[in-house]
Design a protein around this motif. Sequence first.
Motif, PDB file in Angstrom:
ATOM      1  N   ASP A   1      34.099  -5.831 -30.019  1.00  0.00           N
ATOM      2  CA  ASP A   1      34.190  -5.743 -28.558  1.00  0.00           C
ATOM      3  C   ASP A   1      32.853  -6.110 -27.910  1.00  0.00           C
ATOM      4  N   GLU A   2      32.817  -7.257 -27.276  1.00  0.00           N
ATOM      5  CA  GLU A   2      31.660  -7.739 -26.512  1.00  0.00           C
ATOM      6  C   GLU A   2      30.305  -7.547 -27.190  1.00  0.00           C
ATOM      7  N   PRO A   3      30.105  -8.213 -28.319  1.00  0.00           N
ATOM      8  CA  PRO A   3      28.831  -8.050 -29.036  1.00  0.00           C
ATOM      9  C   PRO A   3      27.652  -8.669 -28.290  1.00  0.00           C
TER      10      PRO A   3
ATOM     11  N   ALA B   1      37.406 -11.614 -17.600  1.00  0.00           N
ATOM     12  CA  ALA B   1      36.340 -11.095 -16.732  1.00  0.00           C
ATOM     13  C   ALA B   1      36.270  -9.577 -16.859  1.00  0.00           C
ATOM     14  N   ASN B   2      35.294  -8.988 -16.190  1.00  0.00           N
ATOM     15  CA  ASN B   2      35.180  -7.536 -16.104  1.00  0.00           C
ATOM     16  C   ASN B   2      36.489  -6.907 -15.677  1.00  0.00           C
ATOM     17  N   GLY B   3      36.959  -5.916 -16.438  1.00  0.00           N
ATOM     18  CA  GLY B   3      38.155  -5.206 -16.029  1.00  0.00           C
ATOM     19  C   GLY B   3      39.458  -5.920 -16.347  1.00  0.00           C
ATOM     20  N   ALA B   4      39.397  -7.048 -17.060  1.00  0.00           N
ATOM     21  CA  ALA B   4      40.613  -7.810 -17.379  1.00  0.00           C
ATOM     22  C   ALA B   4      41.506  -7.069 -18.374  1.00  0.00           C
TER      23      ALA B   4
ATOM     24  N   THR C   1      48.629   1.702 -18.760  1.00  0.00           N
ATOM     25  CA  THR C   1      48.033   2.075 -17.472  1.00  0.00           C
ATOM     26  C   THR C   1      47.173   3.317 -17.665  1.00  0.00           C
ATOM     27  N   TYR C   2      46.164   3.443 -16.818  1.00  0.00           N
ATOM     28  CA  TYR C   2      45.361   4.669 -16.751  1.00  0.00           C
ATOM     29  C   TYR C   2      45.635   5.259 -15.383  1.00  0.00           C
ATOM     30  N   GLY C   3      46.326   6.377 -15.310  1.00  0.00           N
ATOM     31  CA  GLY C   3      46.715   6.879 -14.008  1.00  0.00           C
ATOM     32  C   GLY C   3      47.519   5.777 -13.333  1.00  0.00           C
ATOM     33  N   GLY C   4      47.086   5.342 -12.181  1.00  0.00           N
ATOM     34  CA  GLY C   4      47.813   4.270 -11.516  1.00  0.00           C
ATOM     35  C   GLY C   4      47.254   2.885 -11.812  1.00  0.00           C
ATOM     36  N   VAL C   5      46.176   2.808 -12.601  1.00  0.00           N
ATOM     37  CA  VAL C   5      45.527   1.507 -12.828  1.00  0.00           C
ATOM     38  C   VAL C   5      46.179   0.768 -13.993  1.00  0.00           C
ATOM     39  N   VAL C   6      46.661  -0.436 -13.715  1.00  0.00           N
ATOM     40  CA  VAL C   6      47.287  -1.233 -14.773  1.00  0.00           C
ATOM     41  C   VAL C   6      46.204  -1.940 -15.581  1.00  0.00           C
ATOM     42  N   ALA C   7      46.146  -1.671 -16.895  1.00  0.00           N
ATOM     43  CA  ALA C   7      45.139  -2.302 -17.758  1.00  0.00           C
ATOM     44  C   ALA C   7      45.735  -3.444 -18.563  1.00  0.00           C
TER      45      ALA C   7
ATOM     46  N   GLU D   1      35.488 -11.074 -25.512  1.00  0.00           N
ATOM     47  CA  GLU D   1      34.328 -11.779 -24.987  1.00  0.00           C
ATOM     48  C   GLU D   1      34.476 -12.017 -23.492  1.00  0.00           C
ATOM     49  N   GLN D   2      33.412 -11.708 -22.767  1.00  0.00           N
ATOM     50  CA  GLN D   2      33.489 -11.889 -21.328  1.00  0.00           C
ATOM     51  C   GLN D   2      33.379 -13.354 -20.912  1.00  0.00           C
ATOM     52  N   LEU D   3      32.536 -14.114 -21.590  1.00  0.00           N
ATOM     53  CA  LEU D   3      32.340 -15.516 -21.205  1.00  0.00           C
ATOM     54  C   LEU D   3      33.342 -16.430 -21.894  1.00  0.00           C
TER      55      LEU D   3
END
Length: 230
Positions: free
Chosen positions: A154-156, A40-43, A15-21, A186-188
């Motif tokens: 990471d996301e080339p 997706a973004n932020g996954a 987690t970052y602060g309260g954000v679960v990663a 990869e995002q896609l």
Amino acid sequence: GGDRSMIGLRKVGHTYGGVVALRDVGLDVRQGIMLGVAGANGAGKSTLAGVLHGSLKPARGARETDGAVRTSLAPEGRALFKTLSLRENLEVAAYAAGITGAPLRERLEETVEWLPVRLRDRLSAPAGGLSGGEQQMLAIARALIVRPDVLIVDEPALGLAPALVDEVYDRLARLAHDGLTVVLLEQLLSRAMSVCHEVVVLHEGAVAAHGRPDDPAFASLAEAAYFSGA
Ligand code: ATP
């Protein structure tokens, strides 16, 4: 690929602060395969990349490696030293890993060989003058110079024209074909499915699906997992 697990994650959470990663991630990176992590973004892909690399210590859970596994993380091309030449960018990465002298010359030679010809011809030019795709290629080369056991990319494809994406991915596939273990964030989903041997779908920090693109049942499962975590 064999069954040897190069890197294993067990119940990894971050987690970052309260954000679960990342939540309760279990995963094995098997030797010699190209493993895609799609989300997706932020996954949580970049967080997972750092944990696999070993540079980010997760708040919870464990990372195991099979002996001394050398990992290397190819970040975005944007992280290159723009005013330094291509060769200097490679040298800096080697120095940072303690590689100098004759071994450095040997590493440079083999790494430069992996680059497309048009980059090999511009080794003395500043990295800032390269196109986006060329910068990605140099970023990957920089990660290769330490001769990693596992290359993490990471996301080339970020910000690249489609034709360049294909070239970067062809070159990654060639590394995997030559026996290197590659993890591609990869995002896609479709792109991960078309180039990787095995695909993990991350949804809101959790592994929502894990399978092989050559398994016909996996495609629809992976798609549902990518969009809704189902
Ligand atoms: P993207 O494709 O947008 O880079 P990602 O899949 O790589 O996303 P991460 O960058 O790992 O995902 O982020 C996972 C979650 O953690 C997101 O909600 C993000 O906003 C959050 N996060 C990541 N880094 C930090 C940070 N340094 N501080 C606070 N929150 C963060």
